[in-house]
Design a protein around this motif. Structure first.
Motif, short mmCIF file in Angstrom:
data_model
loop_
_atom_site.label_atom_id
_atom_site.label_comp_id
_atom_site.label_asym_id
_atom_site.label_seq_id
_atom_site.Cartn_x
_atom_site.Cartn_y
_atom_site.Cartn_z
N GLY A 1 0.78 -1.23 0.00
CA GLY A 1 0.00 0.00 0.00
C GLY A 1 0.81 1.27 0.00
O GLY A 1 0.24 2.37 -0.06
N LYS A 2 2.11 1.22 0.06
CA LYS A 2 2.95 2.41 0.03
C LYS A 2 3.25 2.77 -1.42
O LYS A 2 3.28 1.91 -2.31
N SER A 3 3.47 4.08 -1.62
CA SER A 3 3.87 4.53 -2.96
C SER A 3 5.37 4.33 -3.11
O SER A 3 6.14 4.78 -2.28
N VAL A 4 5.76 3.65 -4.14
CA VAL A 4 7.16 3.30 -4.31
C VAL A 4 7.49 3.37 -5.79
O VAL A 4 6.66 3.08 -6.65
N ILE A 5 8.71 3.76 -6.06
CA ILE A 5 9.23 3.78 -7.42
C ILE A 5 10.59 3.12 -7.41
O ILE A 5 11.38 3.30 -6.47
N ILE A 6 10.85 2.33 -8.41
CA ILE A 6 12.15 1.70 -8.57
C ILE A 6 12.83 2.34 -9.77
O ILE A 6 12.24 2.48 -10.84
N VAL A 7 14.08 2.77 -9.55
CA VAL A 7 14.84 3.49 -10.57
C VAL A 7 16.00 2.62 -11.01
O VAL A 7 16.77 2.12 -10.18
N ASP A 8 16.13 2.43 -12.30
CA ASP A 8 17.24 1.66 -12.86
C ASP A 8 18.40 2.60 -13.12
O ASP A 8 18.41 3.36 -14.10
N TRP B 1 6.84 3.84 -15.91
CA TRP B 1 6.00 2.69 -16.18
C TRP B 1 5.39 2.22 -14.87
O TRP B 1 5.97 2.40 -13.80
N ARG B 2 4.23 1.56 -14.94
CA ARG B 2 3.53 1.20 -13.71
C ARG B 2 3.03 -0.24 -13.79
O ARG B 2 2.79 -0.78 -14.86
N ASP B 3 2.86 -0.80 -12.59
CA ASP B 3 2.28 -2.13 -12.43
C ASP B 3 0.90 -1.95 -11.84
O ASP B 3 0.77 -1.49 -10.69
N PRO B 4 -0.18 -2.26 -12.58
CA PRO B 4 -1.54 -2.01 -12.06
C PRO B 4 -1.87 -2.86 -10.84
O PRO B 4 -2.73 -2.49 -10.05
N THR B 5 -1.18 -3.96 -10.65
CA THR B 5 -1.49 -4.84 -9.50
C THR B 5 -0.97 -4.26 -8.20
O THR B 5 -1.69 -4.21 -7.18
N THR B 6 0.25 -3.80 -8.19
CA THR B 6 0.87 -3.31 -6.95
C THR B 6 1.02 -1.79 -6.94
O THR B 6 1.53 -1.25 -5.94
N ASN B 7 0.64 -1.11 -8.02
CA ASN B 7 0.84 0.34 -8.14
C ASN B 7 2.32 0.71 -8.05
O ASN B 7 2.68 1.78 -7.54
#
Length: 778
Positions: free
Chosen positions: A603-610, A645-651
């Motif tokens: 439920g947390k907002s998270v972004i992964i950066v390459d 880009w986003r993942d609709p399942t986990t946001n």
């Protein structure tokens, strides 16, 4: 290596992880040693078993190709009892056999002369055991020695009997002689490929030895008899001349009875004894007088404790007068103490008692003075007696010196005459014994137990060889296994990481294997084909394991990493987390993606950066069709909304890195102001920012991100990553080391962990995971 580091690591464990901090240091050390041994056996049992099997196989082959050898034994007794009259008349000394004599007899048994005699007697020249025609190993060794000889003609050197040295050497190699315990029995052994031949040769050696001893004894007796006859004649003449010289000297010096003790000598002896007694008496009187004088030099008041009189000795304390006075003194002292306590120290009765005590001390002092005067008189008398005796002794010594010279001479002559006469008589007895012994020859040795054909082979001993092979194989296997352990310089336990790197191990992540069905793979590719949606590819199921299998051990390990990030209190912000490793292909990208998926799924907002700009493997997996990424955002050609880009399942949000050409200055790009502004914006927009960084060893890009990332997590591959490589990588990047939250042991073989971490083997049990519904598989 592994076990060495494990032993060091056990010392850094907390009390909850093992007995390394036990109060009983001895029991803890024994427990560690036992666990180390058991762990070594669990890990290297295949090596040990294979080595033992190889050793046993080699022993069996050796037993099959080696011909049997039979050993016959004969016992010989030394010092055979003689007839009594022969012992009395023997001309040769017969001491008890000691170790040196036994060793001498053993060397005679092994001599070349005895070997030549037996070989000639039994015609052993053509025997296969000695001619080298047999297939024995000893014959091969002798052949090799002969071939390697620098002088080939020496191998054919002939003995007096015409035998070659090779045959004699072969015979001596098969012959052995040993002493049985501490007895006088020798055991002669001979080995041969034929059991009857072995017994025959052993008995022949014993017979030849006995015959040699008998011949040597006979020759010695004959030579001794001839020498004794000549020597006896000379000694008789010398003894007669010495006796004549004694009588002639007596006549010249008028000595009637020189053998009796003279009067002068008796007088000197008596005076010496008297002088010693007088000196002892003088010394005793002087010591007693000194003690009395020491008492008289003291004040009579000092005698109150009676310790001074006791120190003098029994002469004073045994005096009846002083004893009586002491008894009265002690009684008055007791009464004076009693009255002082009862009536006070100034009472008239107490004063009277003190006066009487003073009078008694004076009386004792006067008695000691009288004894001192008596002793002084005795001392003077002792001095006069000593002086008189010394004077008499000096006169007696002068008188005795004039008569000693003649007596010394006559004694010398008499002693010489007696010695020559005794020697002549002894040689006379020896000569008679020698003549008798010539007619009664007897050997000192005899056979106690003759040799018989042995029933079983003596070598090779099958049971012993197989046992030694098994023990040697197991021992060599253990050594080989220990060598493999010492050379295993990789990380396998959390304790190793903590001991070697000084960092906590956040989680043991099991190896993740996720099969993908062709249907799902095709579906995910069709979804990824729409660039307008910018949806993370679902065919990268390995990065979605925490979502697809939330009750797996892998997901629980990722939760442990997330919890360590949240509980880290070293800095005010734990928002931007960088995931790196020492080398490529250690699983850092999978850990980064799984951690981000777990945070987003929670439920947390998270972004992964390459940020692995030179090898964006995460972008190739999650966004293979991405046209723009972090590089375009930093140079301003694209906005962040157009590249995420986003993942609709986990946001989950993902900022890829698109590699269009080789980047020569990736580290400068990561340290630009635009990159700092980008990360500031990400901090403001998301709760967590997970950064997939390149490895430390090949590139310096990670060092350039220290201003962008709050904390780092180091990923180490189980059983592959070298300890020295990781330590060197952290040593060359001290800023990264200071910002590390901890390490993650990735791709862990959970089933094998019980063999490497014996203290925590219960931790890796599948039963604990199944109790809470967790799957032990990755």
């Amino acid at each position: 290596m592994l076990q060495t580091n494990m032993l060091n690591a056990e010392q850094t464990r907390s009390p909850q992880t093992g007995p390394a901090y036990s109060d009983d240091a001895g029991s803890g050390g024994i427990s560690e040693l036992v666990n180390f041994a058991l762990g070594l056996l669990r890990r290297q049992y295949l090596v040990i078993i294979l080595t033992a099997v190889f050793a046993l196989t080699s022993c069996i082959i050796y037993l099959r190709i080696t011909p049997p050898t039979y050993t016959a034994r004969v016992q010989v007794l030394l010092a055979n009892p003689r007839a009594q009259f022969v012992q009395q008349q023997s001309i040769l000394s017969e001491p008890a056999f000691d170790h040196n004599q036994i060793e001498t007899q053993i060397q005679l048994l092994k001599s070349s002369a005895l070997a030549t005699s037996v070989i000639t007697q039994l015609n052993l020249v053509n025997d296969p055991d000695f001619s080298g025609s047999g297939p024995s190993l000893s014959s091969l060794w002798r052949a090799a020695s002969t071939w390697n000889s620098t002088l080939p003609q020496q191998s054919k050197a002939s003995t007096p009997a015409g035998l070659s040295d090779a045959i004699i050497t072969a015979f001596q190699d098969r012959l052995s002689a040993n002493r049985i315990g501490m007895s006088s029995i020798l055991e002669i052994s001979f080995s041969s490929s034929n059991r009857e031949r072995a017994a025959e040769i052993a008995n022949a050696v014993a017979g030849a030895y006995i015959a040699e001893q008998l011949n040597a004894k006979f020759e010695a007796n004959r030579s001794a008899t001839s020498w004794l006859q000549d020597r006896l004649r000379d000694l008789g003449d010398q003894a007669l001349n010495a006796e004549r010289a004694v009588n002639q000297y007596k006549s010249q010096n008028n000595i009637v009875s020189p053998e009796g003790k003279s009067i002068d000598e008796q007088q000197v002896t008596e005076l010496n004894n008297r002088l010693m007694a007088a000196r002892a008496q003088l010394t005793e009187a002087s010591a007693r007088l000194n003690q009395y004088d020491a008492i008289l030099r003291t004040n009579p008041a000092n005698l109150s404790s009676m310790g001074t009189l006791d120190a003098v000795g029994s002469d004073v304390t045994s005096n009846p007068i002083i004893n009586g006075l002491r008894q009265q003194y002690l009684e008055l002292t007791r009464r004076e103490s009693e009255y002082s306590a009862r009536f006070g120290p100034n009472h008239q009765a107490v004063a009277t008692l003190r006066n009487r005590l003073r009078d008694l001390r004076s009386s004792i002092f006067d008695e000691v003075r009288r004894l001192a005067e008596n002793t002084r008189n005795d001392l003077e008398v002792a001095k006069q007696r000593q002086q008189q005796i010394e004077k008499q002794l000096a006169e007696a010594v002068v008188q005795s010196r004039t008569t000693n010279a003649a007596e010394l001479t006559i004694r010398e002559l008499e002693n010489r005459a007696k010695g020559l006469r005794s020697l002549s008589d002894m040689f006379q007895q020896r000569y008679i014994g020698a003549k008798q012994q010539e007619s009664f020859p007897i050997s000192e040795t005899r056979v106690v137990q003759p040799a018989s054909p042995p029933q079983s082979k003596s070598k090779p001993k099958s049971k012993v060889i197989l046992a030694l092979g098994l023990i040697g194989g197991v021992g060599f296997g253990i050594m080989l296994g220990l060598f493999r352990e010492l050379m295993d310089r990789v990380f396998r336990t959390s304790a190793q990481i903590e001991a070697e790197l000084g960092l906590p191990c956040l989680a043991l992540v099991p190896e993740l294997v996720v099969p993908q069905s062709p249907l799902r793979r095709a579906k995910s590719r069709s979804n990824d084909g729409d660039p307008g949606q910018r949806t993370i590819a679902k065919d990268s199921a390995i990065h979605r394991a925490v979502v697809d299998r939330p009750l797996s051990r892998f997901a629980e390990a990722i939760r442990s990493i997330k919890l360590a990030i949240d509980l880290n209190a070293t800095k005010t912000s734990n928002q931007v987390i960088g995931i790196t490793s020492a080398l490529p292909n250690e699983g850092k990208t999978t850990i980064a993606a799984s951690l981000a998926q777990l945070i987003g799924h929670g439920g947390k907002s998270v972004i992964i950066v390459d940020c692995d700009l030179r090898n964006p493997s995460l972008s190739s997996s999650l966004a293979p069709n991405a046209a723009a990424g972090i590089i375009e955002v930093t140079n301003g050609s694209r906005s962040i909304e157009e590249t995420v880009w986003r993942d609709p399942t986990t946001n989950l949000a993902f900022l890829p890195a698109v590699r269009r050409s080789d980047l020569l200055h990736s580290s400068e790009l990561l340290s630009t102001d635009s990159m700092h502004k980008l990360f500031d914006r990400l901090r403001a927009s998301y709760d967590y920012v997970i950064v997939d960084l390149p490895p430390l060893t090949p590139l310096v890009d990670v060092r350039a991100t220290t201003q962008l990332v709050d904390h780092f997590i180091l990923v180490v591959e189980w059983g592959q990553t070298k300890i020295d490589v990781v330590k060197h990588a952290l040593h060359t990047a001290p800023t990264i080391h200071d910002s590390l939250i901890g390490t993650v042991l990735n791709k862990t073989d959970i089933k094998a962990m019980a063999r490497y971490d014996s203290y925590l083997r219960d931790y890796y049990s599948e039963d604990h995971c199944a109790r809470y519904g967790l799957s032990n598989s990755g």
